[in-house]
Design an enzyme around this catalytic site. Structure first.
Site, mmCIF file in Angstrom:
data_model
loop_
_atom_site.group_PDB
_atom_site.id
_atom_site.type_symbol
_atom_site.label_atom_id
_atom_site.label_comp_id
_atom_site.label_asym_id
_atom_site.label_seq_id
_atom_site.Cartn_x
_atom_site.Cartn_y
_atom_site.Cartn_z
ATOM 1 N N CYS A 148 37.626 22.111 37.624
ATOM 2 C CA CYS A 148 37.820 22.922 38.826
ATOM 3 C C CYS A 148 37.110 22.282 40.022
ATOM 4 C CB CYS A 148 37.370 24.359 38.574
ATOM 5 S SG CYS A 148 38.021 25.542 39.790
ATOM 6 N N HIS A 157 40.936 25.538 33.985
ATOM 7 C CA HIS A 157 39.751 25.739 33.140
ATOM 8 C C HIS A 157 40.154 25.651 31.668
ATOM 9 C CE1 HIS A 157 36.663 27.091 36.078
ATOM 10 N NE2 HIS A 157 37.739 27.338 36.808
ATOM 11 N N GLU A 182 38.254 25.801 29.090
ATOM 12 C CA GLU A 182 37.473 26.752 28.296
ATOM 13 C C GLU A 182 38.000 28.174 28.419
ATOM 14 O OE1 GLU A 182 35.519 27.047 32.350
ATOM 15 O OE2 GLU A 182 36.668 25.591 31.190
ATOM 16 N N ASP A 206 37.634 50.347 28.325
ATOM 17 C CA ASP A 206 36.640 51.232 28.922
ATOM 18 C C ASP A 206 35.495 51.389 27.930
ATOM 19 O OD1 ASP A 206 38.280 51.602 31.099
ATOM 20 O OD2 ASP A 206 39.149 53.462 30.361
ATOM 21 N N ASP A 221 41.237 53.259 42.755
ATOM 22 C CA ASP A 221 41.612 54.482 42.042
ATOM 23 C C ASP A 221 42.194 55.481 43.050
ATOM 24 O OD1 ASP A 221 40.873 53.927 39.366
ATOM 25 O OD2 ASP A 221 38.769 54.204 39.880
#
Length: 568
Positions: A81, A201, A203, A253, A417
Site C-alpha cells: 500500500c 493488502h 494480509e 453485535d 442510524d
C-alpha cells in the site's frame, strides 16, 4: 544477525500482517532502530495512511536513508500500500514531501469526476499481470521460480486507497500488474530485481493474499536470471467495465450477557433480549447467538468479504480499559484474513480515573489490536451538528478529522442510524431533505425525511441523513454504513429509497444495512442502488441465509462477487 524484519512507523494495523507471517510458519522481527534495517535479510514495509505522514515518519526516525541503502543492496524488499507508494518520487496527496525516489513517477488521486466509481477504492478487485517468463527448458519451470510472486489473475485482492500510480509505459520494467477501477488503469503491483510491492493488502486478501506472502517469504521470486529465459512485458487492456466486486459483510453485535460473558447478540428493533413468558420484550435473557471469535472465523471460512464488530457492551464507556473487546480483535486477527471494522465508543473519553483520552488515541488502540477501520456513530452526529452551526467550517479536532488525518479517510466509517419521519408536504418540513416515498405513512403521507439518532437509536436529533453523510464526507470520512431503524429485524429487504438517496449524495462507498431476509434482497439492493457493499447480521448468525448461498445467488445473476479457496 539477519532475518525477516517489519518496518512499522506507527500508523495503522500491522498486527494482521504479523499474524499472517506467523500463520505461514515464519517469525518476524520489528525494526526498532535504523541499524535493524541494514542488518536484515528481508524487509516488509506495510505503509498505512497518508503518503506525507509516512515519509515524514521515516525521516524523523532516521529510517529513510537506511531503507534506500537496503533496497540498493539487492536484498529482498516488499512494500504494501503506502509502502509501495513511498518508492516513487512524490504524491499529489502531499506534493511538498519527497518520496524515496527509487522509481520515477507520481502517486495521484483517483478521478472523482468518474461517475463509475466511488473514492476511496475500497474492496476486492482483479489484477492484470503484465510480466510473463518464456522458459527455454522444462527444468527451469520445475525449479518453481515465480515472477508473479504468487499473484494470480483469477483471484481478486483487497484494495483500500484513494491514491495510486497511473500506468506509465516509461516505467514498464517495474510494473508487474495493473488494475482497472472505473475508467482508470493503475499499477497494482511492482517487481524488479529484489523489489516487490503491492498496492493491495495481501494480509487482508484471504488465502489468495496469504499465497503471495508465502511466495515472497520462500524466495520464489528471487534470483530470476535472464540468461536462459526471456521476460515478456505486455500492455494493459482497457475493459468496458472494471472487475470490482460487490462486498458481503457479516456484522457481529457484541455485548456482555447477564453472566458477564461476551456474546454475539441481535435484536428485533434494537431490543437484544428474548421475549419473556408474557411475550414482552426487554424482560428475558440477553439473546446469545455465539462467541465472537468463533463466529468471525466461521464467517471467514464461509466467504465473508469483511467482518464488522459493533461493541454494544458497557465497556465502550472506557474503551482503553476494554480488555475483552481488544482481546477479541487480537484473537480474531490471528485466523481471519479479511478486513475487520470495530464500532462503538470511538470518541473522546474520560476513564474512571479522570484521565482524558482522545478519539484518535482510542482508534489507535483498536488499530493496534487488529482493526482496519473504525466505525463512528453518535459522535459523528454531534460533530456534524457543530459543523453546521459553524457555517460548515472544519474545526480540525473532531474524531472524524483527526483519525482520517492520521490513518487516512479509508480508515473512518460513519455508522448512521436513521428513522423515517413522515410529513404531508415539503412545505411542512422546509429545513430537511425530503424524499417522495412509494410507501405512505400511517396517515397516508407521501413525503418523509430520515432523522438521525444517537445512543443506539434511543434519541432522535434535528438533523437528517442527507446533512449527516455529506458533512461527514467533507470532514474526511471514507465510507458510510447505512442502517435503517424502520427495517432492522424485519427481514423485509433493505430500504432502497434511503440507500439510493444517500448513494447519489456522496462519492464515498456506501454499505447497505438493515432488513435483509433472503438472497433476493442482496441482488435487489445491488441492482437498484449500485451500492458497494451489503451487510447482514441475524440471518447469518442463525444460518437462515448462509453467506455462500448469497454469493452463489448473486453469481448466477452476473453480479461480480469474490471467490476464494482455502488452500495455500
Amino acid at each position: 544477525m539477519g532475518g525477516l524484519y517489519l518496518l512499522d512507523y506507527g500508523a495503522g494495523n500491522v498486527r494482521s500482517l504479523v499474524n499472517a507471517v506467523n500463520r505461514l510458519g515464519y517469525e518476524i522481527e520489528w525494526v526498532k532502530e535504523p541499524g535493524d534495517i541494514l542488518k536484515a535479510d528481508k524487509v516488509i514495509f506495510p505503509g498505512v495512511g497518508a503518503f506525507g505522514s509516512a515519509m515524514q515518519s521515516l525521516v524523523e526516525k532516521n529510517y529513510a536513508e537506511p531503507l534506500k541503502h537496503f533496497i540498493k543492496s539487492g536484498k529482498p524488499f516488499m512494500g504494501i500500500c503506502v509502502g509501495l507508494q513511498t518508492l516513487f518520487e512524490r504524491s499529489e496527496e502531499n506534493p511538498n514531501v519527497p518520496g524515496l525516489g527509487i522509481i520515477p513517477g507520481t502517486v495521484k488521486l483517483f478521478n472523482k469526476d468518474d461517475n463509475n466509481k466511488a473514492v476511496p477504492h475500497m474492496g476486492w478487485n482483479k489484477v492484470n499481470c503484465l510480466k510473463e517468463i518464456k522458459y527455454n527448458n522444462v527444468q527451469q519451470q520445475k525449479e518453481g521460480k515465480d515472477i508473479h510472486c504468487g499473484i494470480k489473475q483469477d483471484n481478486v485482492y483487497y484494495f483500500i486507497h484513494s491514491y495510486a500510480v497511473p500506468y506509465n509505459e516509461d516505467i514498464k520494467e517495474w510494473i508487474l500488474s495493473t488494475t482497472q477501477y472505473g475508467n482508470e488503469i493503475f499499477i497494482s503491483s511492482i517487481q524488479k530485481d529484489n523489489v516487490f510491492g503491492t498496492q493491495f493488502h495481501p494480509e487482508k486478501s484471504g488465502y489468495a493474499g496469504l499465497r503471495i506472502l508465502k511466495s515472497f517469504l520462500e524466495g520464489r521470486s528471487e534470483n530470476i536470471s535472464l540468461d536462459d529465459k526471456e521476460i515478456i512485458i505486455k500492455n494493459p487492456i482497457k475493459l468496458p467495465k472494471d472487475k470490482f466486486t460487490k462486498r458481503i459483510i457479516a456484522c457481529l453485535d457484541v455485548r456482555t450477557n447477564d453472566q458477564g460473558d461476551l456474546v454475539v447478540t441481535k435484536g428485533d428493533q434494537y431490543d437484544v433480549r428474548e421475549r419473556s413468558t408474557n411475550n414482552d420484550f426487554g424482560c428475558g435473557q440477553i439473546r446469545n447467538l455465539g462467541k465472537p471469535v468463533d463466529l468471525a472465523r466461521r464467517y471467514f471460512d464461509d466467504g465473508a468479504d469483511e467482518i464488522t464488530f459493533l461493541n454494544i457492551t458497557s465497556f465502550r464507556n472506557c474503551p482503553l480499559t476494554d480488555l475483552p473487546m481488544l482481546q477479541i480483535l487480537k484473537l480474531t486477527s490471528e485466523t481471519v484474513f479479511v478486513p475487520l471494522t470495530i464500532g462503538g465508543g470511538i470518541r473522546d473519553v474520560i476513564d474512571p480515573d479522570g484521565k482524558f483520552h482522545s478519539a484518535l488515541e482510542v482508534a489507535g488502540e483498536y488499530f493496534r489490536s487488529g482493526a482496519d477501520k473504525v466505525s463512528i456513530g453518535s459522535d459523528a452526529v454531534y460533530a456534524v451538528e457543530k459543523y453546521l452551526a459553524n457555517d460548515k467550517k472544519l474545526s480540525g479536532n473532531t474524531s472524524i478529522e483527526t483519525i482520517a488525518h492520521a490513518y487516512g479517510s479509508q480508515a473512518v466509517v460513519i455508522s448512521v442510524d436513521p428513522r423515517r419521519i413522515y410529513v404531508n408536504s415539503p412545505e411542512a418540513e422546509p429545513n430537511h431533505h425530503l424524499i417522495k416515498t412509494s410507501f405512505p405513512g400511517p396517515n397516508g403521507e407521501f413525503w418523509c425525511w430520515y432523522q438521525c439518532t444517537v445512543k443506539g437509536g434511543r434519541e432522535g436529533r434535528d438533523i437528517d441523513v442527507h446533512q449527516l453523510v455529506t458533512s461527514c464526507e467533507a470532514m474526511g470520512a471514507g465510507e458510510i454504513l447505512l442502517n435503517c431503524m424502520d427495517k432492522d429485524g424485519t427481514n423485509s429487504g433493505y430500504d432502497l429509497e434511503l440507500i439510493d438517496d444517500v448513494k447519489k449524495a456522496v462519492r464515498i462507498p456506501v454499505i447497505a444495512s438493515s432488513g435483509a431476509g433472503k438472497e433476493e434482497h442482496f441482488a435487489e439492493v445491488f441492482d437498484k442502488t449500485n451500492v458497494e457493499a451489503a451487510l447482514a447480521a441475524g440471518i447469518f448468525h442463525r444460518q437462515e441465509v448462509p453467506i455462500q448461498n448469497v454469493k452463489n445467488y448473486l453469481r448466477e445473476r452476473n453480479i461480480l462477487i469474490r471467490s476464494d479457496d482455502s488452500s495455500l
